[in-house]
Design a protein around this motif. Structure first.
Motif, PDB file in Angstrom:
ATOM      1  N   LEU A  17     -38.159  90.408  24.210  1.00 60.51           N
ATOM      2  CA  LEU A  17     -38.244  90.518  22.881  1.00 60.51           C
ATOM      3  C   LEU A  17     -37.289  91.741  22.289  1.00 60.51           C
ATOM      4  CD1 LEU A  17     -41.730  89.535  21.724  1.00 60.51           C
ATOM      5  CD2 LEU A  17     -39.725  88.266  21.367  1.00 60.51           C
ATOM      6  N   GLU A  18     -37.372  92.800  23.114  1.00 62.69           N
ATOM      7  CA  GLU A  18     -36.813  93.903  22.637  1.00 62.69           C
ATOM      8  C   GLU A  18     -35.130  93.558  23.079  1.00 62.69           C
ATOM      9  OE1 GLU A  18     -38.561  97.051  25.204  1.00 62.69           O
ATOM     10  OE2 GLU A  18     -40.076  97.371  23.572  1.00 62.69           O
ATOM     11  N   ALA A  19     -34.949  92.955  23.999  1.00 62.68           N
ATOM     12  CA  ALA A  19     -33.459  92.420  24.521  1.00 62.68           C
ATOM     13  C   ALA A  19     -33.039  91.677  23.258  1.00 62.68           C
ATOM     14  CB  ALA A  19     -33.579  91.982  25.574  1.00 62.68           C
ATOM     15  N   ARG A  20     -33.742  90.662  22.951  1.00 68.12           N
ATOM     16  CA  ARG A  20     -33.304  89.839  21.674  1.00 68.12           C
ATOM     17  C   ARG A  20     -32.948  90.693  20.470  1.00 68.12           C
ATOM     18  NH1 ARG A  20     -37.061  84.651  20.193  1.00 68.12           N
ATOM     19  NH2 ARG A  20     -35.151  84.390  19.000  1.00 68.12           N
ATOM     20  N   ILE A  21     -33.638  91.720  20.004  1.00 64.16           N
ATOM     21  CA  ILE A  21     -33.468  92.586  19.080  1.00 64.16           C
ATOM     22  C   ILE A  21     -32.183  93.127  19.172  1.00 64.16           C
ATOM     23  CG2 ILE A  21     -34.084  94.509  17.902  1.00 64.16           C
ATOM     24  CD1 ILE A  21     -37.121  93.700  18.429  1.00 64.16           C
ATOM     25  N   ALA A  22     -31.771  93.697  20.373  1.00 66.60           N
ATOM     26  CA  ALA A  22     -30.606  94.250  20.578  1.00 66.60           C
ATOM     27  C   ALA A  22     -29.537  93.410  20.266  1.00 66.60           C
ATOM     28  CB  ALA A  22     -30.579  94.810  22.092  1.00 66.60           C
ATOM     29  N   VAL A  23     -29.669  92.073  20.782  1.00 65.21           N
ATOM     30  CA  VAL A  23     -28.434  91.184  20.561  1.00 65.21           C
ATOM     31  C   VAL A  23     -28.424  90.596  19.247  1.00 65.21           C
ATOM     32  CG1 VAL A  23     -27.678  88.971  21.347  1.00 65.21           C
ATOM     33  CG2 VAL A  23     -28.495  90.548  23.000  1.00 65.21           C
ATOM     34  N   HIS A  44     -31.592  80.273  16.352  1.00 72.11           N
ATOM     35  CA  HIS A  44     -31.262  81.658  16.764  1.00 72.11           C
ATOM     36  C   HIS A  44     -29.844  81.607  17.370  1.00 72.11           C
ATOM     37  CE1 HIS A  44     -34.690  83.558  15.150  1.00 72.11           C
ATOM     38  NE2 HIS A  44     -35.448  82.800  15.513  1.00 72.11           N
ATOM     39  N   ARG A  45     -29.659  80.592  18.306  1.00 73.31           N
ATOM     40  CA  ARG A  45     -28.234  80.646  19.194  1.00 73.31           C
ATOM     41  C   ARG A  45     -27.236  80.319  18.110  1.00 73.31           C
ATOM     42  NH1 ARG A  45     -24.368  77.624  21.658  1.00 73.31           N
ATOM     43  NH2 ARG A  45     -23.871  78.652  23.601  1.00 73.31           N
ATOM     44  N   ALA A  46     -27.495  79.150  17.058  1.00 73.72           N
ATOM     45  CA  ALA A  46     -26.737  78.860  16.072  1.00 73.72           C
ATOM     46  C   ALA A  46     -26.104  79.911  15.275  1.00 73.72           C
ATOM     47  CB  ALA A  46     -27.098  77.752  15.064  1.00 73.72           C
ATOM     48  N   VAL A  47     -27.232  80.936  14.787  1.00 73.62           N
ATOM     49  CA  VAL A  47     -26.801  82.116  14.169  1.00 73.62           C
ATOM     50  C   VAL A  47     -26.024  83.021  15.008  1.00 73.62           C
ATOM     51  CG1 VAL A  47     -27.752  84.210  12.926  1.00 73.62           C
ATOM     52  CG2 VAL A  47     -28.815  82.071  12.760  1.00 73.62           C
ATOM     53  N   ILE A  48     -26.329  83.008  16.073  1.00 74.62           N
ATOM     54  CA  ILE A  48     -25.524  84.243  17.170  1.00 74.62           C
ATOM     55  C   ILE A  48     -23.810  83.413  17.586  1.00 74.62           C
ATOM     56  CG2 ILE A  48     -25.373  85.041  19.421  1.00 74.62           C
ATOM     57  CD1 ILE A  48     -28.281  84.927  19.546  1.00 74.62           C
ATOM     58  N   PRO A  71     -18.068  86.401  21.709  1.00 74.00           N
ATOM     59  CA  PRO A  71     -18.563  85.584  23.077  1.00 74.00           C
ATOM     60  C   PRO A  71     -19.340  86.430  24.132  1.00 74.00           C
ATOM     61  CG  PRO A  71     -16.027  86.177  23.009  1.00 74.00           C
ATOM     62  CD  PRO A  71     -16.710  86.487  21.600  1.00 74.00           C
ATOM     63  N   VAL A  72     -19.327  87.773  23.707  1.00 74.99           N
ATOM     64  CA  VAL A  72     -19.973  88.513  24.792  1.00 74.99           C
ATOM     65  C   VAL A  72     -21.656  88.391  24.173  1.00 74.99           C
ATOM     66  CG1 VAL A  72     -20.536  90.877  25.547  1.00 74.99           C
ATOM     67  CG2 VAL A  72     -18.406  89.971  25.264  1.00 74.99           C
ATOM     68  N   LEU A  73     -21.914  88.473  22.928  1.00 74.12           N
ATOM     69  CA  LEU A  73     -23.268  88.389  22.544  1.00 74.12           C
ATOM     70  C   LEU A  73     -23.893  87.189  22.906  1.00 74.12           C
ATOM     71  CD1 LEU A  73     -23.021  90.176  19.041  1.00 74.12           C
ATOM     72  CD2 LEU A  73     -24.106  90.949  21.196  1.00 74.12           C
ATOM     73  N   LEU A  74     -23.025  86.073  22.626  1.00 76.87           N
ATOM     74  CA  LEU A  74     -23.599  84.622  22.880  1.00 76.87           C
ATOM     75  C   LEU A  74     -23.895  84.390  24.432  1.00 76.87           C
ATOM     76  CD1 LEU A  74     -24.168  82.006  21.618  1.00 76.87           C
ATOM     77  CD2 LEU A  74     -21.785  81.213  22.092  1.00 76.87           C
ATOM     78  N   GLU A  75     -22.858  85.045  25.107  1.00 74.01           N
ATOM     79  CA  GLU A  75     -23.335  84.997  26.709  1.00 74.01           C
ATOM     80  C   GLU A  75     -24.676  85.514  27.091  1.00 74.01           C
ATOM     81  OE1 GLU A  75     -22.696  83.960  30.685  1.00 74.01           O
ATOM     82  OE2 GLU A  75     -21.577  83.168  28.600  1.00 74.01           O
ATOM     83  N   MET A  76     -24.661  86.823  26.347  1.00 72.41           N
ATOM     84  CA  MET A  76     -25.893  87.510  26.443  1.00 72.41           C
ATOM     85  C   MET A  76     -27.160  86.655  26.323  1.00 72.41           C
ATOM     86  SD  MET A  76     -24.648  91.445  25.439  1.00 72.41           S
ATOM     87  CE  MET A  76     -26.200  92.199  25.704  1.00 72.41           C
TER      88      MET A  76
END
Length: 225
Positions: free
Chosen positions: A94-100, A145-149, A155-160
């Motif tokens: 979840l913390e990784a999700r927040i960062a992205v 959430h992926r659609a928002v990203i 592309p880096v945020l999406l790949e992450m």
């Protein structure tokens, strides 16, 4: 495709299906043909196809939806990152999700196109339609959430995000199932609609705040902070 002749047919079938996914024959979200189609293509029986699918589902490449079929959820076998994620606690994920996602939400508010907004709106509507089914709720929530990203056009945020998505789905299902009260449906559709509205009006500050509040709230609710 030549029939499979060697020992460990389930492994061979799994490798063959994975190769077809990697080649782009099926994209993330695509439904695979049924067992009766795949079995003769691979030169194996239907039970071998089922075992191959189970093996690929076990590493997050495929997922089986009861009554709907088998769908692609990732495009390759797990990497070292996936192995690490399999042992990660839900709060770390979840913390990784927040960062992205917080940064992606802010960027999406600046960069979204009408096509992006249509995709986010559609994902939100699909999410609402599966509010009572735990597994489908997690899948459609992840898609939103992926659609928002994706609307952030980074592309880096999406790949992450894609790199943790399969683990994220499993972890979220486990977290919701572990709650004392049984899953009775989604209770935060409105907050997702508010995030969409912030992105629509180009309010990056609000989009980032709403994203952070949603994910931080999940951490607090389930006792991870």
């Amino acid at each position: 495709m030549p029939p499979l002749r060697r020992a460990s047919l389930a492994d061979q079938a799994a490798d063959a299906l994975l190769a077809r996914v990697r080649s782009g024959e099926w994209a993330i979200g695509d439904r695979l043909p049924g067992e009766t189609t795949l079995a003769p293509q691979l030169g194996v029986g239907r039970s071998t196809v089922r075992e191959a699918i189970r093996r690929l589902a076990g590493i997050g490449v495929l997922t089986t939806r009861q009554g709907s079929g088998v769908f692609v959820t990732r495009l390759d076998a797990p990497s070292g990152l996936d192995t690490m994620l399999d042992g990660a606690a839900i709060d770390a994920v979840l913390e990784a999700r927040i960062a992205v996602e917080v940064e992606a939400a802010a960027l999406a508010a600046h960069r979204r196109t009408e096509e992006d907004l249509d995709a986010v709106r559609a994902a939100l509507a699909i999410r609402a339609a599966h509010r009572g089914d735990l597994v489908r709720h997690v899948e459609t929530d992840t898609d939103f959430h992926r659609a928002v990203i994706a609307a952030a056009h980074n592309p880096v945020l999406l790949e992450m995000f894609d790199g943790i998505a399969a683990h994220l789905r499993r972890a979220m299902v486990d977290m919701l199932r572990s709650r004392p009260e049984p899953f009775g449906g989604d209770d935060d559709q409105d907050s997702h609609a508010e995030l969409l509205a912030a992105v629509e009006r180009g309010d990056a500050t609000a989009a980032a705040r709403l994203s952070r509040e949603h994910l931080s709230g999940m951490l607090s609710r389930d006792g991870h902070r």
